[in-house]
Design a protein around this motif. Structure first.
Motif, PDB file in Angstrom:
ATOM      1  N   ILE A   1       4.207  -0.445 -17.554  1.00  0.00           N
ATOM      2  CA  ILE A   1       4.997  -1.901 -17.602  1.00  0.00           C
ATOM      3  C   ILE A   1       6.432  -1.880 -17.119  1.00  0.00           C
ATOM      4  N   ALA A   2       7.249  -0.504 -17.569  1.00  0.00           N
ATOM      5  CA  ALA A   2       8.608  -0.465 -17.284  1.00  0.00           C
ATOM      6  C   ALA A   2       8.630  -0.086 -15.827  1.00  0.00           C
ATOM      7  N   ASP A   3       7.867   0.595 -15.006  1.00  0.00           N
ATOM      8  CA  ASP A   3       8.033   0.883 -13.756  1.00  0.00           C
ATOM      9  C   ASP A   3       7.765  -0.452 -12.912  1.00  0.00           C
ATOM     10  N   ALA A   4       7.024  -1.417 -13.251  1.00  0.00           N
ATOM     11  CA  ALA A   4       6.787  -2.651 -12.777  1.00  0.00           C
ATOM     12  C   ALA A   4       7.808  -3.739 -12.747  1.00  0.00           C
TER      13      ALA A   4
ATOM     14  N   LEU B   1     -13.359   5.530 -18.769  1.00  0.00           N
ATOM     15  CA  LEU B   1     -12.651   5.815 -20.080  1.00  0.00           C
ATOM     16  C   LEU B   1     -11.809   6.899 -19.635  1.00  0.00           C
ATOM     17  N   PHE B   2     -11.994   7.890 -18.973  1.00  0.00           N
ATOM     18  CA  PHE B   2     -11.227   9.172 -18.605  1.00  0.00           C
ATOM     19  C   PHE B   2     -10.004   8.761 -17.847  1.00  0.00           C
ATOM     20  N   PHE B   3      -9.886   7.877 -17.039  1.00  0.00           N
ATOM     21  CA  PHE B   3      -8.688   7.052 -16.468  1.00  0.00           C
ATOM     22  C   PHE B   3      -7.920   6.346 -17.314  1.00  0.00           C
ATOM     23  N   LEU B   4      -8.636   5.667 -18.297  1.00  0.00           N
ATOM     24  CA  LEU B   4      -7.999   4.826 -19.424  1.00  0.00           C
ATOM     25  C   LEU B   4      -7.241   5.702 -20.112  1.00  0.00           C
ATOM     26  N   LEU B   5      -7.707   6.858 -20.508  1.00  0.00           N
ATOM     27  CA  LEU B   5      -6.976   7.647 -21.453  1.00  0.00           C
ATOM     28  C   LEU B   5      -5.995   8.381 -20.843  1.00  0.00           C
ATOM     29  N   ARG B   6      -5.781   8.472 -19.611  1.00  0.00           N
ATOM     30  CA  ARG B   6      -4.777   9.053 -18.850  1.00  0.00           C
ATOM     31  C   ARG B   6      -3.638   7.985 -18.542  1.00  0.00           C
ATOM     32  N   LEU B   7      -3.835   6.760 -18.918  1.00  0.00           N
ATOM     33  CA  LEU B   7      -2.916   5.687 -18.844  1.00  0.00           C
ATOM     34  C   LEU B   7      -1.755   5.686 -19.757  1.00  0.00           C
ATOM     35  N   ASP B   8      -0.440   5.296 -19.267  1.00  0.00           N
ATOM     36  CA  ASP B   8       0.622   5.555 -20.108  1.00  0.00           C
ATOM     37  C   ASP B   8       1.194   3.885 -20.031  1.00  0.00           C
ATOM     38  N   PRO B   9       0.617   3.045 -20.866  1.00  0.00           N
ATOM     39  CA  PRO B   9       0.806   1.747 -20.676  1.00  0.00           C
ATOM     40  C   PRO B   9       2.463   1.328 -20.326  1.00  0.00           C
ATOM     41  N   GLU B  10       3.228   1.568 -21.489  1.00  0.00           N
ATOM     42  CA  GLU B  10       4.605   1.445 -21.575  1.00  0.00           C
ATOM     43  C   GLU B  10       5.242   1.911 -20.364  1.00  0.00           C
ATOM     44  N   ARG B  11       4.931   3.010 -19.750  1.00  0.00           N
ATOM     45  CA  ARG B  11       5.534   3.550 -18.752  1.00  0.00           C
ATOM     46  C   ARG B  11       5.325   2.751 -17.550  1.00  0.00           C
TER      47      ARG B  11
ATOM     48  N   LEU C   1       1.002  -1.135   0.055  1.00  0.00           N
ATOM     49  CA  LEU C   1       0.047  -0.070  -0.054  1.00  0.00           C
ATOM     50  C   LEU C   1       0.807   1.182  -0.025  1.00  0.00           C
ATOM     51  N   LYS C   2       1.958   1.242   0.682  1.00  0.00           N
ATOM     52  CA  LYS C   2       2.978   2.242   0.609  1.00  0.00           C
ATOM     53  C   LYS C   2       3.583   2.559  -0.553  1.00  0.00           C
ATOM     54  N   ASP C   3       3.865   1.297  -1.227  1.00  0.00           N
ATOM     55  CA  ASP C   3       4.714   1.374  -2.449  1.00  0.00           C
ATOM     56  C   ASP C   3       3.664   1.653  -3.844  1.00  0.00           C
ATOM     57  N   LEU C   4       2.555   1.665  -3.327  1.00  0.00           N
ATOM     58  CA  LEU C   4       1.650   1.705  -4.595  1.00  0.00           C
ATOM     59  C   LEU C   4       1.827   3.212  -5.197  1.00  0.00           C
ATOM     60  N   ARG C   5       2.008   3.970  -4.558  1.00  0.00           N
ATOM     61  CA  ARG C   5       2.460   5.437  -4.989  1.00  0.00           C
ATOM     62  C   ARG C   5       3.729   5.433  -5.994  1.00  0.00           C
ATOM     63  N   ASN C   6       4.688   4.569  -5.592  1.00  0.00           N
ATOM     64  CA  ASN C   6       5.561   4.493  -6.656  1.00  0.00           C
ATOM     65  C   ASN C   6       5.301   3.698  -8.058  1.00  0.00           C
ATOM     66  N   TYR C   7       3.932   3.322  -8.215  1.00  0.00           N
ATOM     67  CA  TYR C   7       3.662   2.838  -9.478  1.00  0.00           C
ATOM     68  C   TYR C   7       2.243   3.616  -9.898  1.00  0.00           C
TER      69      TYR C   7
ATOM     70  N   PHE D   1       1.308  -4.764 -14.837  1.00  0.00           N
ATOM     71  CA  PHE D   1       1.683  -3.577 -14.112  1.00  0.00           C
ATOM     72  C   PHE D   1       1.911  -4.019 -12.538  1.00  0.00           C
ATOM     73  N   ILE D   2       2.326  -5.545 -12.539  1.00  0.00           N
ATOM     74  CA  ILE D   2       2.345  -5.913 -11.064  1.00  0.00           C
ATOM     75  C   ILE D   2       3.950  -6.228 -11.017  1.00  0.00           C
ATOM     76  N   PRO D   3       4.553  -5.746  -9.922  1.00  0.00           N
ATOM     77  CA  PRO D   3       5.970  -6.220  -9.838  1.00  0.00           C
ATOM     78  C   PRO D   3       6.240  -7.580  -9.543  1.00  0.00           C
ATOM     79  N   ALA D   4       7.294  -8.117  -9.916  1.00  0.00           N
ATOM     80  CA  ALA D   4       7.555  -9.597  -9.608  1.00  0.00           C
ATOM     81  C   ALA D   4       7.417 -10.092  -8.133  1.00  0.00           C
ATOM     82  N   GLY D   5       6.796 -11.102  -8.041  1.00  0.00           N
ATOM     83  CA  GLY D   5       6.608 -11.635  -6.659  1.00  0.00           C
ATOM     84  C   GLY D   5       5.610 -11.168  -6.096  1.00  0.00           C
ATOM     85  N   ARG D   6       4.675 -10.029  -6.560  1.00  0.00           N
ATOM     86  CA  ARG D   6       3.474  -9.738  -5.834  1.00  0.00           C
ATOM     87  C   ARG D   6       2.078  -9.819  -6.434  1.00  0.00           C
ATOM     88  N   ALA D   7       2.174 -10.978  -7.314  1.00  0.00           N
ATOM     89  CA  ALA D   7       0.842 -11.316  -8.021  1.00  0.00           C
ATOM     90  C   ALA D   7      -0.256 -11.332  -7.192  1.00  0.00           C
TER      91      ALA D   7
END
Length: 456
Positions: free
Chosen positions: A445-448, A433-443, A254-260, A380-386
């Protein structure tokens, strides 16, 4: 120089086929029990206890006592579902953390499934005016079903690489619609033609509820035998026992979620558009019955049509995602939902063809958006946290799924018509739809720390 063929794709494919069977297994409970039979049957049984008689329906305002609260018999199924939903929202993240740390996702899925099936089977003993056992059983079964799905979704990450997940998830959803639909057909035949089987209608319903539990428990054996457990990876170091460490990992996530931020953005988008989807599905029968004045035969036919067309919809969206990406499919699917609720508002009464046409549209988009949401989120899920991240995914779904039904009910109460109530749900799809359009998928995926598929 000799080369050794890489057999890992074949091994993954074998496990993926086994994984699909749990969608087939648990869909019986969600379709036969929760969607079709439990609600009306609980209203009838609780209505007898409240003094409404055998003809009790959702207008029965006489009450039964639940933990000191006096609840209308006609509203009891809704209250039970809401309680199970809210309880799941609190419990699932803890279960997810425990699943990640145990390294036994397969066995966790199995025991939660078999526990849920046991309580679902207890619904067979709900008869006469004895509703209490059924109330407890459906709540516990629903919670345990949600717990099993946390493990099930987490296994998807273990048995597939990034570019495979849309197809795997779509096949699983399609398999679930097919399995749930087949059992529902058999059960509806038994209920509607109960005299031909020499039993009364109430016993036919109770037997149908029992078959859904047995189906769930029985077919769960296939993935349990064919999947394999894997050791946990990259977990947050915590001292103490498994439960204590699970709480520690939950707090860390929950604390780390702000990093993603992209992970959070997708969760918010999913929260809104999924709430709209669930409300449309849950309100379709009411809209068809009360506003469009269709009888039970048409409504049952529509339910079965949606179930089987959704099978094709999930496979179709999975195929399209291979060439156009899951993200574009979800955006288009959300827009399609907005169009559907607008068209539904203008459906003429007793026009079966147009009603079924809307049902086909719902089924196509429903199967695709649900399947691809599950697989797209895995990127968008970091390894080991599925386990824990899928628990947050399910908590977003379950903890807020009453917003849509609340808006639907309030708009109906204010306007006295279900037409503005159904079109009001466009708000949830518009926000999604508003939040989907604000999503940057590549970023995201890379962050995770995951690999970006060739087509996202």
């Amino acid at each position: 120089m000799n080369t050794i063929a890489d057999l890992s794709p074949l091994n993954r494919r074998a496990e993926q086929r086994a994984w699909n069977w749990y969608d087939w297994a648990n869909s019986a409970f969600y379709t036969t029990t929760l969607t079709v039979l439990f609600g009306p049957f609980m209203i009838t049984v609780a209505g007898r206890a409240a003094g409404c008689g055998d003809s009790a329906d959702d207008t029965c305002s006489k009450t039964v006592s639940v933990l000191g609260l006096h609840l209308a018999a006609g509203s009891l199924p809704s209250y039970l579902t809401s309680f199970a939903t809210i309880a799941s929202a609190f419990l699932l993240p803890i279960v997810g953390a425990m699943v990640d740390r145990s390294g036994r996702k397969r066995l966790h899925m199995a025991w939660f499934a078999w526990g849920g099936a046991f309580f679902a089977a207890l619904l067979f003993f709900m008869h006469g005016d004895h509703w209490q056992l059924g109330a407890v059983a459906v709540v516990v079964a629903s919670i345990l079903a949600g717990c099993s799905l946390v493990s099930y979704y987490a296994i998807l990450v273990d048995i597939s690489v990034e570019h495979e997940r849309d197809t795997v998830s779509a096949r699983g959803w399609a398999f679930g619609y097919l399995g749930g639909g087949l059992l529902l057909v058999l059960n509806l035949v038994m209920v509607e033609l109960h005299d031909s089987f020499g039993i009364d209608k109430e016993l036919a319903v109770r037997l149908s509820l029992l078959t859904a539990a047995l189906w769930w428990a029985g077919f769960t054996i296939i993935p349990v035998l064919r999947l394999r457990d894997r050791p946990p990876r990259d977990v947050v170091p915590e001292s103490g026992g498994l439960v204590h460490r699970s709480f520690g990992q939950l707090w860390a996530t929950l604390k780390d979620l702000r990093n993603y931020p992209m992970t959070m953005t997708f969760l918010i988008a999913y929260l809104f558009y999924n709430d709209g989807i669930q409300t449309v599905i849950g309100s379709a029968a009411i809209y068809g019955s009360k506003q469009l004045h269709f009888g039970d035969t048409v409504l049952i036919g529509a339910i079965l049509l949606i179930q089987f067309v959704a099978f094709g919809g999930a496979l179709l969206f999975g195929r399209i995602a291979r060439t156009h990406g899951a993200y574009r499919c979800l955006v288009v699917g959300t827009v399609a939902w907005m169009v559907i609720v607008v068209l539904a508002m203008f459906l003429p009464e007793k026009n079966i063809a147009l009603f079924l046409a809307i049902g086909v549209a719902i089924a196509l988009v429903m199967g695709g958006t649900q399947a691809l949401s599950r697989s797209f989120y895995s990127l968008f899920i970091p390894a080991g946290r599925a386990g824990e991240y899928y628990a947050l995914y399910n908590a977003c779904e379950r903890g807020t799924s009453w917003f849509g039904t609340l808006l639907f009910g309030v708009v109906f109460q204010v306007t006295g018509s279900y037409r503005p109530a159904i079109v009001s749900l466009i708000v949830f799809f518009a926000l999604g739809l508003f939040f989907l359009l604000r999503l940057d998928p590549e970023r995201g995926i890379a962050d995770a720390g995951n690999r970006t598929p060739a087509i996202v």
